[in-house]
Design a protein around this motif. Structure first.
Motif, PDB file in Angstrom:
ATOM      1  N   GLU A 244       0.838  -1.196   0.000  1.00  0.00           N
ATOM      2  CA  GLU A 244       0.000   0.000   0.000  1.00  0.00           C
ATOM      3  C   GLU A 244       0.884   1.261   0.000  1.00  0.00           C
ATOM      4  O   GLU A 244       0.623   2.215  -0.728  1.00  0.00           O
ATOM      5  N   GLU A 246       3.951   1.480  -1.120  1.00  0.00           N
ATOM      6  CA  GLU A 246       4.577   1.590  -2.445  1.00  0.00           C
ATOM      7  C   GLU A 246       3.621   2.218  -3.450  1.00  0.00           C
ATOM      8  O   GLU A 246       4.011   3.053  -4.261  1.00  0.00           O
ATOM      9  N   LEU A 247       2.347   1.786  -3.388  1.00  0.00           N
ATOM     10  CA  LEU A 247       1.348   2.325  -4.319  1.00  0.00           C
ATOM     11  C   LEU A 247       1.097   3.796  -4.044  1.00  0.00           C
ATOM     12  O   LEU A 247       0.882   4.591  -4.958  1.00  0.00           O
ATOM     13  N   ASP A 248       1.132   4.164  -2.768  1.00  0.00           N
ATOM     14  CA  ASP A 248       0.927   5.560  -2.385  1.00  0.00           C
ATOM     15  C   ASP A 248       2.104   6.431  -2.799  1.00  0.00           C
ATOM     16  O   ASP A 248       1.927   7.592  -3.174  1.00  0.00           O
ATOM     17  N   ASP A 250       4.361   6.453  -5.296  1.00  0.00           N
ATOM     18  CA  ASP A 250       4.520   6.978  -6.646  1.00  0.00           C
ATOM     19  C   ASP A 250       3.187   7.503  -7.151  1.00  0.00           C
ATOM     20  O   ASP A 250       2.446   6.832  -7.851  1.00  0.00           O
ATOM     21  N   ARG A 251       2.910   8.730  -6.791  1.00  0.00           N
ATOM     22  CA  ARG A 251       1.613   9.303  -7.176  1.00  0.00           C
ATOM     23  C   ARG A 251       1.633   9.845  -8.594  1.00  0.00           C
ATOM     24  O   ARG A 251       0.625  10.311  -9.112  1.00  0.00           O
ATOM     25  N   VAL A 253       1.684   8.459 -11.345  1.00  0.00           N
ATOM     26  CA  VAL A 253       0.820   7.788 -12.313  1.00  0.00           C
ATOM     27  C   VAL A 253      -0.608   7.616 -11.798  1.00  0.00           C
ATOM     28  O   VAL A 253      -1.406   6.945 -12.416  1.00  0.00           O
ATOM     29  N   ALA A 254      -0.919   8.233 -10.654  1.00  0.00           N
ATOM     30  CA  ALA A 254      -2.269   8.096 -10.108  1.00  0.00           C
ATOM     31  C   ALA A 254      -3.261   8.822 -11.021  1.00  0.00           C
ATOM     32  O   ALA A 254      -2.889   9.745 -11.741  1.00  0.00           O
ATOM     33  N   PRO A 255      -4.515   8.389 -11.020  1.00  0.00           N
ATOM     34  CA  PRO A 255      -5.472   9.036 -11.917  1.00  0.00           C
ATOM     35  C   PRO A 255      -5.700  10.485 -11.478  1.00  0.00           C
ATOM     36  O   PRO A 255      -5.926  10.763 -10.311  1.00  0.00           O
ATOM     37  N   LEU A 257      -8.228  12.888 -12.146  1.00  0.00           N
ATOM     38  CA  LEU A 257      -9.520  13.083 -12.803  1.00  0.00           C
ATOM     39  C   LEU A 257      -9.690  14.530 -13.218  1.00  0.00           C
ATOM     40  O   LEU A 257     -10.289  14.828 -14.250  1.00  0.00           O
ATOM     41  N   LEU A 259      -7.581  16.444 -14.469  1.00  0.00           N
ATOM     42  CA  LEU A 259      -6.914  16.710 -15.742  1.00  0.00           C
ATOM     43  C   LEU A 259      -7.637  16.097 -16.933  1.00  0.00           C
ATOM     44  O   LEU A 259      -7.490  16.553 -18.059  1.00  0.00           O
ATOM     45  N   VAL A 260      -8.375  15.031 -16.677  1.00  0.00           N
ATOM     46  CA  VAL A 260      -8.988  14.340 -17.812  1.00  0.00           C
ATOM     47  C   VAL A 260     -10.461  14.703 -17.975  1.00  0.00           C
ATOM     48  O   VAL A 260     -11.102  14.276 -18.906  1.00  0.00           O
TER      49      VAL A 260
END
Lengths: 261, 261
Positions: A244, A246-248, A250-251, A253-255, A257, A259-260
């Motif tokens: 968890e 590690e996932l936190d 590297d933000r 590549v986080a979505p 929203l 921006l999109v």
């Protein structure tokens, strides 16, 4: 399976007639006479596979199987000890083996032989028969356990895995400890997706379905009576927290929203 | 499956010829002409199911499938946009849908129709064919997506589940987010017991085996590009910690090896 002989050669005492006791009786009845003792079961509720018996009678059989919850094991062993015949073989079927093996070694007379076993299945996974299912067997005292293991292998078709109580509990801390932990957490997260599912998620939910209706005593035995279970659970939780983090971390590549949109 | 017609009626452009692109080509080739574009694949490595094509040619097909990692989607959509013919249908196959649907809506010209899809299987679970497997489909723009869904249902035998990007991502945060989390943690705990196992643990390990060799981009997409994944993972971890605390709290039944020695 061969038809039940009219006069089975050997009687087996079965102490405890809960869900697992019934399963044992069903599969032994074609081969052995099952004398079952359970003070919580009415005499007319033992069905066709077992003959109800008092503790002394069941305990006086050449083979005695204890199908009681692990926390009751010491009291049961103490109660039947005086009734055991010389050289009797006593086997338990609990989900852990270090604690039960120690209890039986302490409480049973020295002449009694001991086989600590753990059938690696429950009423759910044995629904379509027990042939090919696994049973862990730890010969604790005497040679009778090995003969019983051969019987289970030959007549019931079980895959008997000879091991020690410690090796068993170390592996089961992972195999059962983590399976039941994950299952309990997923059940607490219900309702879970049922239609939009992947094959891998479906496998996990099959595992949940197999263990979710186990008696609370079984869960307690698996998680609390296995001396290795706490450290395995803690390792699992620590590794999950690490992932968890590690996932936190590297933000980048986080979505995003915003921006999109 | 019907034999490949000698002159398929329709050409489909396939952008991306990785593991999943190849799977798509294999199953579409009997029904459609597949023009595949992947700058990282040599011209002689496309095999019998696809014809190599440049981006402009592949993008000019009436149907264009994007089998690229989610992080590459915006760049790919931007690059092919000028080459799309009026009314073309563009479909992606990413493991998440909110972010890709937003990207395609933004980057593709208004005349292009959009179907955001997620085949709920990978090369591993499709090994024995894809008939009966599930595919989530979100019609984002135009009616062409519904016709494509009918094609996938009728000719490929897929179970097509019509949904929205948000409903999809909410469910997949559980279905894939938790499956991959549990699998990753178990892989980090290896070596795991392989012989003394229960049926339920075996189911979980089957799930691990299905997802462990997924490309890192797929794991990243599932856990990082799904806006609901972090909260689902945190809920799972919080419930696991809660269960651990409950097991710790009642120490009265914990194994006391000192007492049974």
């Amino acid at each position: 399976m061969s038809p039940p002989p009219s006069t089975p050669a050997l009687s087996v005492g079965l102490i405890g007639f809960g869900a697992f006791g019934r399963l044992i009786a069903r599969h032994l009845a074609p081969h052995l006479r099952v004398l079952a003792h359970d003070p919580f079961v009415a005499a007319d509720a033992f069905g066709p596979d077992a003959v109800p018996a008092d503790l002394a009678t069941a305990a006086a059989c050449p083979v005695v199987i204890l199908a009681t919850p692990v926390p009751a094991l010491r009291a049961v062993a103490r109660a039947l000890a005086p009734h055991l015949r010389p050289g009797a073989l006593v086997a338990d079927v609990g989900s852990v083996k270090v604690v039960p093996a120690a209890i039986l070694r302490e409480e049973l007379p020295a002449h009694a032989e001991i086989l600590a076993t753990h059938p690696l299945f429950g009423p759910q996974s044995a629904r379509d028969g027990i042939r090919g299912l696994k049973l862990a067997a730890c010969p604790v005292r005497g040679r009778g356990g090995l003969r019983a293991a051969a019987f289970l292998r030959r007549l019931l078709g079980l895959e008997v895995i000879l091991t020690t109580p410690e090796a068993h509990d170390r592996e089961m801390a992972v195999v059962q400890g983590l399976t039941h932990l994950v299952a309990k957490v997923l059940v607490r997260m219900e309702p879970l997706p049922a239609r939009m599912t992947t094959r891998s998620f479906e496998r996990i939910m099959e595992a949940v379905g197999m263990v979710r209706h186990y008696a609370p005593e079984v869960f307690a035995a698996i998680e609390r009576q296995n001396p290795f279970a706490p450290q395995v659970r803690r390792r699992f939780l620590a590794l999950a927290a690490e992932l968890e983090a590690e996932l936190d971390a590297d933000r980048s590549v986080a979505p995003r929203l915003a921006l999109v949109r």
